[in-house]
Design a protein around this motif. Structure first.
Motif, PDB file in Angstrom:
ATOM      1  N   PRO A 102      80.087 -63.677   9.716  1.00 36.32           N
ATOM      2  CA  PRO A 102      80.649 -63.984   8.405  1.00 36.32           C
ATOM      3  C   PRO A 102      81.569 -62.863   7.936  1.00 36.32           C
ATOM      4  CG  PRO A 102      78.340 -63.345   8.238  1.00 36.32           C
ATOM      5  CD  PRO A 102      78.632 -63.472   9.696  1.00 36.32           C
ATOM      6  N   LEU A 103      82.758 -63.220   7.463  1.00 33.39           N
ATOM      7  CA  LEU A 103      83.761 -62.226   7.131  1.00 33.39           C
ATOM      8  C   LEU A 103      84.076 -62.174   5.641  1.00 33.39           C
ATOM      9  CD1 LEU A 103      86.313 -62.808  10.036  1.00 33.39           C
ATOM     10  CD2 LEU A 103      84.552 -61.072   9.881  1.00 33.39           C
ATOM     11  N   GLY A 104      83.353 -62.943   4.810  1.00 27.67           N
ATOM     12  CA  GLY A 104      83.743 -63.060   3.416  1.00 27.67           C
ATOM     13  C   GLY A 104      83.949 -61.730   2.718  1.00 27.67           C
ATOM     14  N   THR A 105      82.899 -60.916   2.590  1.00 26.01           N
ATOM     15  CA  THR A 105      82.993 -59.666   1.854  1.00 26.01           C
ATOM     16  C   THR A 105      83.916 -58.685   2.549  1.00 26.01           C
ATOM     17  OG1 THR A 105      80.746 -59.963   0.998  1.00 26.01           O
ATOM     18  CG2 THR A 105      81.669 -57.751   0.919  1.00 26.01           C
ATOM     19  N   LEU A 106      83.786 -58.555   3.870  1.00 22.28           N
ATOM     20  CA  LEU A 106      84.628 -57.618   4.604  1.00 22.28           C
ATOM     21  C   LEU A 106      86.088 -58.034   4.545  1.00 22.28           C
ATOM     22  CD1 LEU A 106      82.475 -56.813   7.767  1.00 22.28           C
ATOM     23  CD2 LEU A 106      82.970 -55.344   5.829  1.00 22.28           C
ATOM     24  N   ALA A 107      86.355 -59.340   4.622  1.00 22.69           N
ATOM     25  CA  ALA A 107      87.735 -59.807   4.574  1.00 22.69           C
ATOM     26  C   ALA A 107      88.372 -59.457   3.230  1.00 22.69           C
ATOM     27  CB  ALA A 107      87.786 -61.314   4.818  1.00 22.69           C
ATOM     28  N   ILE A 108      87.632 -59.670   2.137  1.00 22.73           N
ATOM     29  CA  ILE A 108      88.169 -59.355   0.812  1.00 22.73           C
ATOM     30  C   ILE A 108      88.353 -57.851   0.661  1.00 22.73           C
ATOM     31  CG2 ILE A 108      87.660 -59.438  -1.653  1.00 22.73           C
ATOM     32  CD1 ILE A 108      86.254 -62.113  -1.110  1.00 22.73           C
ATOM     33  N   THR A 109      87.403 -57.062   1.164  1.00 22.76           N
ATOM     34  CA  THR A 109      87.558 -55.609   1.146  1.00 22.76           C
ATOM     35  C   THR A 109      88.810 -55.188   1.897  1.00 22.76           C
ATOM     36  OG1 THR A 109      85.166 -55.272   0.995  1.00 22.76           O
ATOM     37  CG2 THR A 109      86.480 -53.422   1.785  1.00 22.76           C
ATOM     38  N   SER A 110      89.038 -55.813   3.057  1.00 19.09           N
ATOM     39  CA  SER A 110      90.228 -55.500   3.845  1.00 19.09           C
ATOM     40  C   SER A 110      91.498 -55.840   3.080  1.00 19.09           C
ATOM     41  CB  SER A 110      90.185 -56.269   5.171  1.00 19.09           C
ATOM     42  OG  SER A 110      91.378 -56.083   5.901  1.00 19.09           O
ATOM     43  N   PRO A 124      83.818 -62.057  -5.913  1.00 17.33           N
ATOM     44  CA  PRO A 124      83.272 -61.743  -4.596  1.00 17.33           C
ATOM     45  C   PRO A 124      83.550 -60.317  -4.126  1.00 17.33           C
ATOM     46  CG  PRO A 124      85.343 -62.878  -4.329  1.00 17.33           C
ATOM     47  CD  PRO A 124      85.116 -62.777  -5.806  1.00 17.33           C
ATOM     48  N   LEU A 125      84.041 -59.439  -5.007  1.00 16.93           N
ATOM     49  CA  LEU A 125      84.267 -58.058  -4.602  1.00 16.93           C
ATOM     50  C   LEU A 125      82.942 -57.320  -4.495  1.00 16.93           C
ATOM     51  CD1 LEU A 125      87.289 -57.046  -6.864  1.00 16.93           C
ATOM     52  CD2 LEU A 125      87.360 -57.627  -4.436  1.00 16.93           C
ATOM     53  N   ASP A 126      82.751 -56.539  -3.422  1.00 14.76           N
ATOM     54  CA  ASP A 126      81.608 -55.648  -3.365  1.00 14.76           C
ATOM     55  C   ASP A 126      82.039 -54.292  -3.904  1.00 14.76           C
ATOM     56  OD1 ASP A 126      83.183 -54.575  -1.398  1.00 14.76           O
ATOM     57  OD2 ASP A 126      81.659 -54.679   0.196  1.00 14.76           O
ATOM     58  N   GLN A 127      81.206 -53.258  -3.705  1.00 20.09           N
ATOM     59  CA  GLN A 127      81.523 -51.962  -4.281  1.00 20.09           C
ATOM     60  C   GLN A 127      82.790 -51.374  -3.674  1.00 20.09           C
ATOM     61  OE1 GLN A 127      79.275 -52.459  -2.076  1.00 20.09           O
ATOM     62  NE2 GLN A 127      79.047 -50.769  -0.651  1.00 20.09           N
ATOM     63  N   ASN A 128      83.084 -51.676  -2.404  1.00 12.70           N
ATOM     64  CA  ASN A 128      84.297 -51.154  -1.783  1.00 12.70           C
ATOM     65  C   ASN A 128      85.547 -51.836  -2.344  1.00 12.70           C
ATOM     66  OD1 ASN A 128      82.977 -49.358   0.055  1.00 12.70           O
ATOM     67  ND2 ASN A 128      82.392 -51.109   1.281  1.00 12.70           N
ATOM     68  N   GLY A 129      85.482 -53.164  -2.491  1.00 13.67           N
ATOM     69  CA  GLY A 129      86.612 -53.866  -3.067  1.00 13.67           C
ATOM     70  C   GLY A 129      86.878 -53.440  -4.498  1.00 13.67           C
ATOM     71  N   LEU A 130      85.798 -53.230  -5.282  1.00 18.00           N
ATOM     72  CA  LEU A 130      85.957 -52.779  -6.662  1.00 18.00           C
ATOM     73  C   LEU A 130      86.542 -51.371  -6.702  1.00 18.00           C
ATOM     74  CD1 LEU A 130      85.504 -53.625  -9.576  1.00 18.00           C
ATOM     75  CD2 LEU A 130      83.176 -52.723  -9.421  1.00 18.00           C
ATOM     76  N   TYR A 131      86.144 -50.535  -5.754  1.00 21.81           N
ATOM     77  CA  TYR A 131      86.717 -49.188  -5.636  1.00 21.81           C
ATOM     78  C   TYR A 131      88.228 -49.265  -5.427  1.00 21.81           C
ATOM     79  CZ  TYR A 131      88.151 -44.956  -3.121  1.00 21.81           C
ATOM     80  OH  TYR A 131      88.832 -43.852  -2.702  1.00 21.81           O
ATOM     81  N   HIS A 132      88.656 -50.158  -4.538  1.00 22.05           N
ATOM     82  CA  HIS A 132      90.098 -50.298  -4.284  1.00 22.05           C
ATOM     83  C   HIS A 132      90.820 -50.809  -5.526  1.00 22.05           C
ATOM     84  CE1 HIS A 132      88.765 -50.966   0.131  1.00 22.05           C
ATOM     85  NE2 HIS A 132      88.935 -49.693  -0.122  1.00 22.05           N
ATOM     86  N   LEU A 133      90.207 -51.762  -6.234  1.00 24.80           N
ATOM     87  CA  LEU A 133      90.844 -52.347  -7.412  1.00 24.80           C
ATOM     88  C   LEU A 133      91.052 -51.288  -8.495  1.00 24.80           C
ATOM     89  CD1 LEU A 133      91.755 -55.237  -8.225  1.00 24.80           C
ATOM     90  CD2 LEU A 133      89.590 -55.454  -9.443  1.00 24.80           C
TER      91      LEU A 133
END
Length: 740
Positions: free
Chosen positions: A535-543, A712-721
């Motif tokens: 499953p790539l959902g969270t990792l894909a959004i982080t990417s 659907p952002l995890d802590q890494n995606g929120l960090y980037h945002l």
């Protein structure tokens, strides 16, 4: 059938009436005085009881259309209170409640942030009724009042067609009473666990809506959970698959969960996350459970029987491998497959000598010395990395010794048990399919012991990696481990009893769930899913957020480069820092989007990325010196920055710990922040730079604290945002730096 307790007196459960909130608040304050969260925000002093009562009364002030309050009444006395609210009203906080909380918490507020973030991450995002508080007067504990309140709550949930949800705690000490058992009797199941303080685990529990399936533990791809099992064993868990893999950890100084390091520790298992749930288990918390390996193995087998349905795939690393061998010999019913990872039927002479020395140092309280010894176990076996490794041993020892226990008894008892361990005579009783996998230059055992171990186990397979030390790791190790556990046949070229091939020294880069109901899969189960099936959902959004951040940084760096400036000016170095950060974001997007989901070795992408962050830090430090320091100080800072970058790059290559990155860049960021604030008076600083640094530090805190509140952002995606805002301010601040 669910059993609801019945009181033997004239009692009633009803909605609260006007004028009863003060009495209800007093009951809640009395019931919650010993609750850890209450102690955390109200303290334990003389005024704690009154502060708690005031907060409870403020909590009950929420309008009736948003908050339901039930009371249990005996005669004319209120002896129990339950509050609940439906989503999204359960997320609302009244102004009075917020003001009261802030006044009471005061300086204790920062410590409560971890509680709040953990609760927010746990909270379901689907419709439900949240049981916020339930309390019973102390003189009525054990009389069934709480059960009657829960029964009415469950009836109202069913009537409304809603799921129920609550948070509670599970004490590490099994002698302390836990409300978890009461909630289970009323249909609640554990969904989430979080370790927020020593002594207990915060748990979220849910009760299914009528006609809905029972709630399942919410393990999310790409995340780990940590905590303590009901048996008292520390654990970390990744994966969402039905097949259970239990990894027995090597010798550690303490018996706590690994927390944020768990995904790195379990890096080789990432390709199995879709097919398996992988649980890394450490020793039981508390005093030693046994003084022999057989006793420790019996305790481990009891933990497996209590936690999982049926046998598990058992992996033991180093000391954990010794335990796994003894479990497979004495308790074959709990082992489906066995992996002996960098372990053998007994320690080698050098391993025994090093562990005895570690025990002596621990008895004397020299944990730094213990850390140096343990660092020696994991040093590279050969090549330039081995020659350079002594340079980073002090830092590695400090990291290893940072979490040492106050009492060395448990640590020493495990060493003494393994010192006397020799199970060669029992190897022939192991019936599970077995893989023995290790480095041929392991200092604690040696290749002969690995061969003898594999030869003694019927049908066992052996893989030795030439030139590799302790423990076996790297891409080839990951490939062979996944092939064996994935059920796709033996590793390439493996033979019964022996297999030798070359391997690299590259290293790869959690909560008790409901007991698995799926039966164990046969050896011919489907292959583990890798790049395509995972499953790539969270990792894909982080990417994606990584790539967007990289695009913004490249654009801003280009604007900085176009601005006329002298070489080696503050603005010139700042443009270099922006460009390095852009490269880091781009590499991060490639890592999260392609390398990590595919189960490829992240070392070759992750370490260069960390070094690029070091280059950005180097440029920031020199920009700070050129902007704020007198010329006579700029040359020493240049030398210091060069030495720092060289030492940091070497440490990154040899030590697999992201904390090195943090320790390297945070002091520089704080130094730049301080100088920018001081420079506001004389015009050398700018508020834009101050704002940018504060935003980036906030983003780093969000990532470090695992803040996950913007699906659907995890802590890494929120960090980037958040970083996208911060780097824009830092660009504006860079435009105000000296160009000469």
């Amino acid at each position: 059938m669910t059993h609801f307790p019945v009181l033997d007196r004239d009692d009633v459960v009803r909605a609260i009436r006007p004028g009863e909130r003060a009495a209800a608040a007093a009951v809640l304050a009395d019931a919650f005085m010993d609750f850890p969260a209450t102690r955390a925000f109200a303290g334990t002093g003389a005024g704690a009881t009154e502060s708690t009562r005031r907060f409870m009364q403020a909590s009950l002030s929420t309008p009736a259309e948003q908050l339901t309050v039930l009371v249990a009444e005996v005669g004319s006395r209120i002896v129990g209170v339950l509050t609940c609210a439906d989503r999204p009203a359960c997320l609302a906080v009244s102004g009075l409640k917020a003001r009261t909380f802030l006044r009471i918490a005061g300086s204790r507020l920062p410590r409560l942030a971890r509680w709040g973030l953990a609760i927010m991450r746990m909270h379901p995002r689907t419709p439900h009724r949240h049981l916020q508080m339930i309390g019973v007067a102390r003189d009525c504990w054990g009389t069934g009042v709480g059960g009657r309140l829960l029964a009415e709550f469950a009836r109202q949930c069913d009537e409304a067609g809603l799921a129920g949800y609550l948070e509670t705690i599970r004490w590490d000490d099994p002698a302390k009473p836990s409300p978890e058992r009461l909630y289970r009797r009323h249909g609640f199941e554990v969904l989430h666990e979080a370790r927020v303080a020593d002594g207990f685990t915060l748990i979220g529990m849910a009760r299914a809506a009528p006609g809905a399936p029972r709630p399942a533990p919410a393990a999310r791809p790409g995340r780990s959970t940590s905590g303590y099992l009901p048996t008292g064993h520390a654990f970390d868990r990744i994966g969402t698959g039905p097949r259970q893999v239990v990894v027995l950890q090597g010798l550690t100084l303490d018996n706590r969960p690994m927390g944020r390091l768990a995904r790195t520790m379990l890096g080789a298992y990432h390709p199995l996350e879709a097919e398996c749930t992988i649980t890394l288990v450490n020793r039981r918390a508390g005093p030693p459970v046994a003084s022999t390996m057989a006793g420790i193995a019996a305790d481990t087998a009891a933990m497996i029987r209590a936690t999982f349905d049926g046998p598990v795939d058992l992996v033991g690393t180093s000391t954990g491998g010794s335990i796994a061998l003894q479990v497979a010999i004495d308790h074959p019913d709990v082992v489906r497959r066995l992996v002996v990872h960098s372990a053998a039927y007994t320690l080698g002479p050098e391993g025994r000598r090093l562990q005895r020395l570690a025990a002596d140092l621990a008895r004397r309280g020299d944990w730094r010395g213990v850390g140096r010894l343990m660092a020696g176990w994991v040093r590279p076996a050969r090549g330039p990395a081995r020659a350079l490794f002594p340079l980073v041993v002090p830092l590695t020892a400090r990291v290893l010794a940072s979490g040492h226990p106050a009492d060395p008894t448990d640590f020493v008892s495990v060493i003494e048990a393994e010192d006397a361990f020799d199970c060669r005579a029992g190897l022939q009783r192991i019936s599970a399919p077995t893989l023995v996998i290790a480095g041929a230059e392991d200092p604690g055992y040696g290749p002969d012991l690995f061969r003898e171990t594999a030869a003694g186990i019927p049908g066992a397979r052996l893989i030795l990696y030439e030139g590799m030390g302790h423990p076996a790791r790297g891409p080839r190790f990951r490939e062979d481990l996944v092939r064996f556990l994935g059920g796709t046949g033996p590793p390439a070229g493996a033979e019964s009893g022996r297999q030798d091939h070359g391997g690299s020294e590259t290293s790869g880069d959690s909560r008790r769930s409901a007991r698995t109901q799926s039966p164990p899969e046969p050896a011919s189960s489907s292959p583990a899913r890798g790049a395509i099936g995972a499953p790539l959902g969270t990792l894909a959004i982080t990417s994606i957020t990584n790539f967007v951040l990289a695009g913004e940084l490249f654009f801003l760096a280009g604007l900085m480069v176009r601005t006329p400036k002298a070489r080696f000016s503050a603005a010139w170095f700042w443009a270099g820092a922006m460009f390095a950060l852009a490269c880091s974001a781009l590499i991060g997007g490639i890592d999260h989007g392609f390398v990590e989901p595919a189960g490829m070795p992240r070392y070759l992408v992750q370490r260069p990325n960390w070094i690029v962050v070091g280059v950005a830090t180097f440029c920031m430090l020199l920009a700070t010196a050129r902007q704020f320091l007198a010329p006579r100080w700029q040359q020493p800072v240049l030398v210091l920055a060069a030495v720092q970058l060289a030492a940091y790059a070497l440490g990154v290559l040899l030590v697999d710990d992201f904390r090195l990155v943090i320790v390297n860049y945070v002091p520089v960021m704080l130094f730049l922040l301080l100088m920018s604030v001081l420079g506001l008076r004389n015009g050398t600083g700018s508020w834009q730079m101050v704002a940018g640094i504060l935003v980036l530090l906030t983003a780093s805190a969000v990532q470090a604290l695992d803040v996950d509140v913007l699906t659907p952002l995890d802590q890494n995606g929120l960090y980037h945002l958040i970083s996208m805002v911060g780097v824009l301010f830092m660009y504006w601040g860079g435009q105000r730096l000296k160009v000469t």
